[in-house]
Structure formats: C-alpha cells, structure tokens
Design an enzyme around this catalytic site. Structure first.
Site, mmCIF file in Angstrom:
data_model
loop_
_atom_site.group_PDB
_atom_site.id
_atom_site.type_symbol
_atom_site.label_atom_id
_atom_site.label_comp_id
_atom_site.label_asym_id
_atom_site.label_seq_id
_atom_site.Cartn_x
_atom_site.Cartn_y
_atom_site.Cartn_z
ATOM 1 N N LEU A 63 0.858 -1.187 0.000
ATOM 2 C CA LEU A 63 0.000 0.000 0.000
ATOM 3 C C LEU A 63 0.889 1.229 0.000
ATOM 4 C CD1 LEU A 63 -2.740 -0.892 2.645
ATOM 5 C CD2 LEU A 63 -3.203 -0.188 0.305
ATOM 6 N N SER A 64 0.589 2.185 -0.849
ATOM 7 C CA SER A 64 1.322 3.450 -0.824
ATOM 8 C C SER A 64 0.885 4.279 0.380
ATOM 9 C CB SER A 64 1.078 4.240 -2.114
ATOM 10 O OG SER A 64 1.642 3.584 -3.226
ATOM 11 N N ALA A 65 1.663 5.305 0.696
ATOM 12 C CA ALA A 65 1.336 6.194 1.811
ATOM 13 C C ALA A 65 0.043 6.952 1.514
ATOM 14 C CB ALA A 65 2.479 7.172 2.047
#
Length: 361
Positions: A63-65
């Site tokens: 998951l990206s930030a």
C-alpha cells in the site's frame, strides 16, 4: 514514501490530517477516503500501523502512503461514468475508492502482477461489499481485477478516461502508457521519480505537470514464455449491465431520494452525518532538529504566549471542552437508512435481498 502528516488514531483522524495539510482538497475525494477504512486492507497483525502516513509492504502486498493516494485521487479529477485503469492494482484499496466516485455506469479495471495479491484484492472487495455501510451510501462501480504484467496489455484493448500506474515508469515506457489513454483523458504515474500528471489534449497533443517527488519501485519487465512469445494480458470486457441490474440501480436510487426528502421534511436540511466525537488532542512539545557541524542538536520548542495564545486560553479551552463533552460520550452507531427502508417495503423477501445485493448488514 510518506510521513508528510501526523498519524491518526482512526481513519477519520487520518483524513482530517490529510485535509489540514492540503493533500485532500475536494469533497468527493474526502468522502471516498472516509467511506473506506484503510485498516481493512492491512493484515490483522499490522493494522496498528494503518493510520500512519507511511507505505506498507508485506511479501507481495503493498500500500502506498496516504498522502500519495490523496495526490493521485486529486490529480485524476474523477467524475461519475468515467472509465479507469489501475496498473499495479495491489490490494484494491485505491480502485475501491475510485469506484465510489465513478458510480454504477463507470468502468473500473485493475491489472496486478502477482496472482496472490489479485486474490487478496478480491477478498477485500467482497468483504467491503458484504459488510460496509458505505456500499449503500454510494452508487458503486465494482472493480474487476486481472493478473498479468501491465506492460503486456493486449494492443486491441479499449482506451480509458483515467489511468494510474502504481510503479515507477522509465522514460522508455512513457509512450506505451500514453497509448492507453483516450483523448481528454488523464494519466497519473511516477515518471523518473516525479509523480506526473499527463492530460491527452488531442490525438498527438499532451500536457504534462509534475506534482511532487516520489520514490516508487520500478515496473517489473516482462518475461518471455518458453515459446519465446510474451503473455498478452486481456483486460476485462466492457460489459453492458443487464436490464435486471439496471432496474435494481434505479429502484435503489429512487429509494434514496425518498429517504432524503423525508429527512428534509423532518429536519429541514436532509440527512446529516453521524457526529464524530474526536479524541482531545494533547498539545505536545515539538522537536526541531538542527544539523550543525555534523552533529544533531535537539531543541525543545515549548509553547509560550506568542506561540500558543497563552496558557490561560488553553486552560479555558480545556474546561469548555470538558463541560460540553460527557466523559462517556460515544457516537451513536450509524443507521443504514436504505437497508431499513428496503426491509420495510411490502415485497417478497427474495426481492428485498436482491435489492440489498444479499449483503449481511
């Protein structure tokens, strides 16, 4: 990447922080972020980190930030009815948020390299549809995920209004990415370590805007099969909804309008969101780091009258908050008005459950 905003104690507080820092700027994007709890896409043992503004990776799951997803959602300029292609769709978190904005007549496709992650995304999507009240608050464009390398998409595939790539794109693949886009469409991708927004203004005309510096893992290059040929990725078909499904969408839409009108007649301003009782934040001393002659000097920054409107104001604010908020105050559980209305209709149970998509609650 990440760490641009403070961690939240829950999903709503994380969104509050992203709004305050101007990563979330539009109401549609805010609603989508609040509707889907980021923690639901984490493995159980890692959920304590879900509300930090940090990327998360475990095996192939990634998951990206939150600040990155916020910038992506804003840059895509999503609208109901558009078609969306997510290259490197991962857990399906972003695709599901996009689906809340696209509505029932949009197209929502994702391509993921790893089959185990595709399966994970399908499980999370099923959980959202079965259990989340947000599903009934929005008209949802359900994502469809396929497994394959996004650099091997079949050349006869349809073009899309919006495209996002969640891995670093090298200059040599820029034209390939652009070819997936309709005229008037928007492509958002990390290009040469810059999150980049490209708008197709004509058959051979483009506008490019650099949004912010990012660091993404690069796209994985395709591997040839034993026959020496690449494995072309076939995207999901652009299927037309059945008449039965269209009728369900129309009936649910009519019921929502009735619920809204009833609320207007009763309250004068329609349905309101359930009030959120925010935890009182403790004002902490901020630390500033000064780098001098290769040594780090930490200076404690303590609130003073010029910084913080005096300690007297803080004490008064604290007393007012304690006086207006009961010590055991908790938000009332949300009411799913659509579900209650459908279940109260004089209809056969099978039809009621069909209108509710056979959801558990």
């Amino acid at each position: 990447m990440g760490g641009a905003v403070s961690a939240g104690e829950d999903n709503d507080e994380l969104i509050d922080n992203l709004k305050e820092a101007q990563y979330i700027r539009s109401e549609l994007v805010e609603q989508a972020f609040r509707a889907i709890d980021r923690a639901d896409y984490y493995l159980e043992e890692f959920k304590e980190n879900a509300y930090k503004d940090l990327a998360w990776k475990h095996g192939n799951i990634h998951l990206s930030a939150p600040c990155i997803y916020s910038e992506v959602m804003e840059a895509l300029d999503l609208q109901p009815g558009l078609s969306f292609l997510n290259l490197g769709s991962g857990t399906g978190y972003l695709s599901s948020m996009v689906g809340l904005i696209l509505g029932p007549f949009g197209v929502n496709h994702g391509v993921e390299l790893h089959s185990d992650v595709t399966e994970y995304a399908k499980q999370k999507l099923d959980f959202f549809i079965r259990t989340s009240d947000s599903f009934d608050k929005f008209d949802f464009c359900e994502p469809s995920f396929v497994t394959g390398n996004c650099l091997e998409i079949s050349p006869d595939c349809s073009q899309y209004d919006r495209v996002y790539c969640g891995a670093g794109v090298q200059k040599e693949h820029e034209e390939y990415m652009k070819s997936l886009l309709k005229v008037g469409g928007i492509l958002v991708m990390p290009l040469e370590e810059k999150l980049t927004k490209i708008t197709r203004t004509g058959p051979s005309a483009w506008e490019t805007k650099k949004i912010l510096a990012v660091s993404f893992a690069p796209l994985i290059q395709p591997c040839q099969s034993e026959s020496g040929k690449s494995r072309l990725v076939q995207l999901p078909p652009l299927a037309v909804r059945s008449l039965q499904d269209l009728a369900r969408i129309a009936i649910r839409g009519t019921i929502k309008k009735v619920i809204h009108q009833e609320a207007v007649n009763k309250n004068g301003n329609g349905l309101k969101n359930t009030p959120r009782f925010k935890r009182r934040r403790v004002r902490r001393r901020r630390l500033e780091t000064i780098v001098f002659l290769d040594k780090e000097v930490f200076a404690s920054r303590i609130s003073n009258p010029s910084d913080d409107n005096s300690s007297g104001d803080l004490e008064e604010e604290r007393r007012e908050e304690e006086a207006t908020t009961p010590p055991d105050a908790k938000p009332e559980p949300p009411v799913n008005f659509l579900r209650e209305k459908v279940l109260s209709l004089p209809l056969p149970d099978p039809l009621k459950y069909y209108l509710l998509y056979y959801r558990e609650k």
